[in-house]
Scaffold this active site. Structure first.
Site, mmCIF file in Angstrom:
data_model
loop_
_atom_site.group_PDB
_atom_site.id
_atom_site.type_symbol
_atom_site.label_atom_id
_atom_site.label_comp_id
_atom_site.label_asym_id
_atom_site.label_seq_id
_atom_site.Cartn_x
_atom_site.Cartn_y
_atom_site.Cartn_z
ATOM 1 N N GLY A 249 0.791 -1.230 0.000
ATOM 2 C CA GLY A 249 0.000 0.000 0.000
ATOM 3 C C GLY A 249 0.819 1.274 0.000
ATOM 4 O O GLY A 249 0.261 2.363 0.121
ATOM 5 N N PRO A 292 5.071 -4.789 -0.974
ATOM 6 C CA PRO A 292 4.873 -3.692 -1.919
ATOM 7 C C PRO A 292 4.570 -4.217 -3.326
ATOM 8 O O PRO A 292 5.197 -5.177 -3.780
ATOM 9 C CB PRO A 292 6.222 -2.960 -1.900
ATOM 10 C CG PRO A 292 7.213 -4.002 -1.482
ATOM 11 C CD PRO A 292 6.483 -4.961 -0.581
ATOM 12 N N ARG A 294 2.595 -1.813 -6.079
ATOM 13 C CA ARG A 294 2.631 -0.573 -6.847
ATOM 14 C C ARG A 294 3.998 0.116 -6.784
ATOM 15 O O ARG A 294 4.521 0.569 -7.801
ATOM 16 C CB ARG A 294 1.574 0.374 -6.272
ATOM 17 C CG ARG A 294 1.367 1.664 -7.055
ATOM 18 C CD ARG A 294 0.466 2.626 -6.263
ATOM 19 N NE ARG A 294 -0.727 1.986 -5.761
ATOM 20 C CZ ARG A 294 -1.853 1.852 -6.437
ATOM 21 N NH1 ARG A 294 -1.966 2.358 -7.633
ATOM 22 N NH2 ARG A 294 -2.886 1.232 -5.899
ATOM 23 N N CYS A 362 -15.341 2.143 -27.507
ATOM 24 C CA CYS A 362 -16.691 2.672 -27.715
ATOM 25 C C CYS A 362 -17.402 2.886 -26.390
ATOM 26 O O CYS A 362 -18.355 2.173 -26.054
ATOM 27 C CB CYS A 362 -17.474 1.734 -28.612
ATOM 28 S SG CYS A 362 -16.990 1.967 -30.311
ATOM 29 N N GLU A 363 -16.886 3.827 -25.621
ATOM 30 C CA GLU A 363 -17.452 4.231 -24.337
ATOM 31 C C GLU A 363 -17.110 5.707 -24.189
ATOM 32 O O GLU A 363 -15.941 6.068 -24.297
ATOM 33 C CB GLU A 363 -16.742 3.537 -23.162
ATOM 34 C CG GLU A 363 -16.839 2.050 -23.103
ATOM 35 C CD GLU A 363 -18.154 1.563 -22.556
ATOM 36 O OE1 GLU A 363 -18.802 2.292 -21.775
ATOM 37 O OE2 GLU A 363 -18.536 0.442 -22.924
#
Ligand SMILES: *Cc1c(COP(=O)(O)O)cnc(C)c1O
Length: 433
Positions: A249, A292, A294, A362-363
């Site tokens: 985190g 860890p 990220r 397509c959003e």
């Protein structure tokens, strides 16, 4: 805002990563392209590892939380660096095994591991299973008994600390799908139950209090609560646990103004608290694990896109469309995550206009960055989105049947494809007529 977040700009005014010119990487490997700087990953591994040596006498291990970025190459790399890994599925476990990761350093997490996943893990002598609930505990006992093995387990605990973003609160936090609660006695109950089982060995406790956290206090508080629990379990149940796994985190820099704590500060702060509690209660110092994800891979990665259209809606907004989007980076559409970016082929130029970077799916919500200041974007420019090394490739999908980009590792001017770009044939390979 246009910022390279520490990456070099070369004499051609091009963004450079791992000694490679970003525009040449696109010329060679196409776009979109995930690029990861291997030295940054290795340095992060070493920072954490050295901190455990320096502040805690080496009594611990860094486990890379591989959901952040999982492929054969990364497990090999982190094993070389002396890290273990945490996995959260049979697929991650299988990848780690195929990469030759030592099984004794693999920790298996998750709130609903299937019987098949547990069979695979236990048959291959997984290092630890982090038990989420009593149903799973009983499943592990059954699978281990059938295989005539003993499984080392930790319990996933809700320590009552909710540290989701830039601040934290100490709450009941009972409303989480993960783990067993301390304050209701659920954690002590599961430990008591496990102590009576023949094919599990209780070795410790685990918590993971949130992600992208910028403060030390939630971690030190968690460390205190968890160490106290280990002492309580000894006093009440006569179980001596030896491992304290404090999860991950640790926050990283996505934007110029983000100000993460130095990685080694976490272990320094936590080591002090654990030592203090252990001494006060006459408890032998536990091994500390950190997980860890990220912060190991996030800052090492960028994604390179080619700009295909610039649509100015006067007085409203300018959309800059790139050849990727939510398929390769779903974090904006999922969490409204913010990123910084640069125009890689004109990286040193001053910012000129505020634009929105749109993906090609397509959003209407397929946005990568809303309202970013950049030099004037032109068709054919290469856009580099920064700090995409974590939770991008690993969260990528084939939405709209768009193939996932290749992943290229760069180091000392050399580039190496570690995950191939998906082809149209890859996309239909499981389809049957
Ligand atoms: C996601 C996760 C991590 C890693 O979190 P980061 O924010 O990427 O550091 C570590 N441990 C567990 C159990 C997780 O679920």
């Amino acid at each position: 805002m246009s910022d390279t977040l520490g990456f070099r700009v070369n004499v051609k005014n091009h963004l450079e990563i791992g000694g490679c010119d970003a525009t040449e990487l696109v010329a060679q490997f196409g776009s979109p392209l995930y690029v990861m700087d291997e030295s940054i990953i290795r340095n992060s591994c070493r920072l954490y590892k050295n901190a455990i040596d320096k502040y805690y006498g080496g009594r611990g291990r860094v486990l890379y939380a591989s959901k952040a970025f999982s492929c054969l190459y990364i497990y090999k790399l982190i094993a070389q660096e002396g890290l273990g890994a945490d996995v959260v599925s049979g697929g991650e476990l299988y990848t780690a095994m195929k990469a030759g990761m030592p099984m004794e350093h693999i920790y298996f997490h998750g709130n609903n591991k299937t019987p098949q996943e547990l069979e695979l893990a236990i048959a291959n002598n997984i290092g630890r299973v982090v038990v989420d609930n009593v149903f799973e505990l009983d499943r592990i006992e059954a699978v281990a008994a059938a295989q005539n093995k003993t499984v080392k387990i930790l319990f996933r605990i809700k320590p009552g600390i909710d540290a989701h973003t830039h601040s934290f609160v100490q709450t009941g936090q009972i409303d989480s799908k993960f783990g067993v609660a301390l304050e209701t006695g659920e954690a002590m109950d599961i430990a008591r139950r496990a102590a009576g089982l023949a094919h599990v060995e209780v070795v410790g406790v685990h918590c993971h209090i949130g992600s992208q956290i910028f403060e030390l206090a939630p971690f030190t508080l968690a460390a205190r609560v968890m160490t106290e629990f280990m002492c309580d379990a000894r006093d009440k149940l006569g179980i001596t646990m030896t491992e304290l796994n404090l999860g991950g985190g640790y926050g990283i820099k996505y934007l110029l103004q983000d100000d993460p704590v130095e990685y080694d500060a976490y272990i320094k702060a936590v080591a002090g608290v654990v030592t203090e509690v252990a001494q006060a209660r006459g408890f032998s110092l536990p091994y500390i694990m950190m997980e860890p994800g990220r912060s190991i891979v996030g800052p090492a990665g960028i994604t390179l896109y080619t700009i295909g259209a610039v649509k100015e809606i006067p007085g409203i907004r300018t959309y800059v469309s790139v050849d990727g989007g939510m398929g390769d980076n779903p974090r904006y559409i999922l969490y409204q995550s913010e990123y910084s970016a640069v125009i890689a082929n004109r990286a040193g130029e001053p910012d000129e206009a505020v634009v929105t970077i749109a993906g090609k799916c397509c959003e209407s919500g397929d946005i990568l960055i809303k309202d970013i200041k950049l030099p004037k974007a032109e068709v054919g420019d290469i856009l580099a989105v920064m700090a995409t090394g974590a939770y991008n490739y690993s969260m990528a999908s084939n939405y709209n049947r768009i193939g996932r980009p290749a992943v290229v590792m760069v180091k000392d001017g050399e580039a190496k494809v570690v995950v191939k770009r998906e082809t149209y044939d890859d996309i239909i390979k499981n389809d049957l007529l």
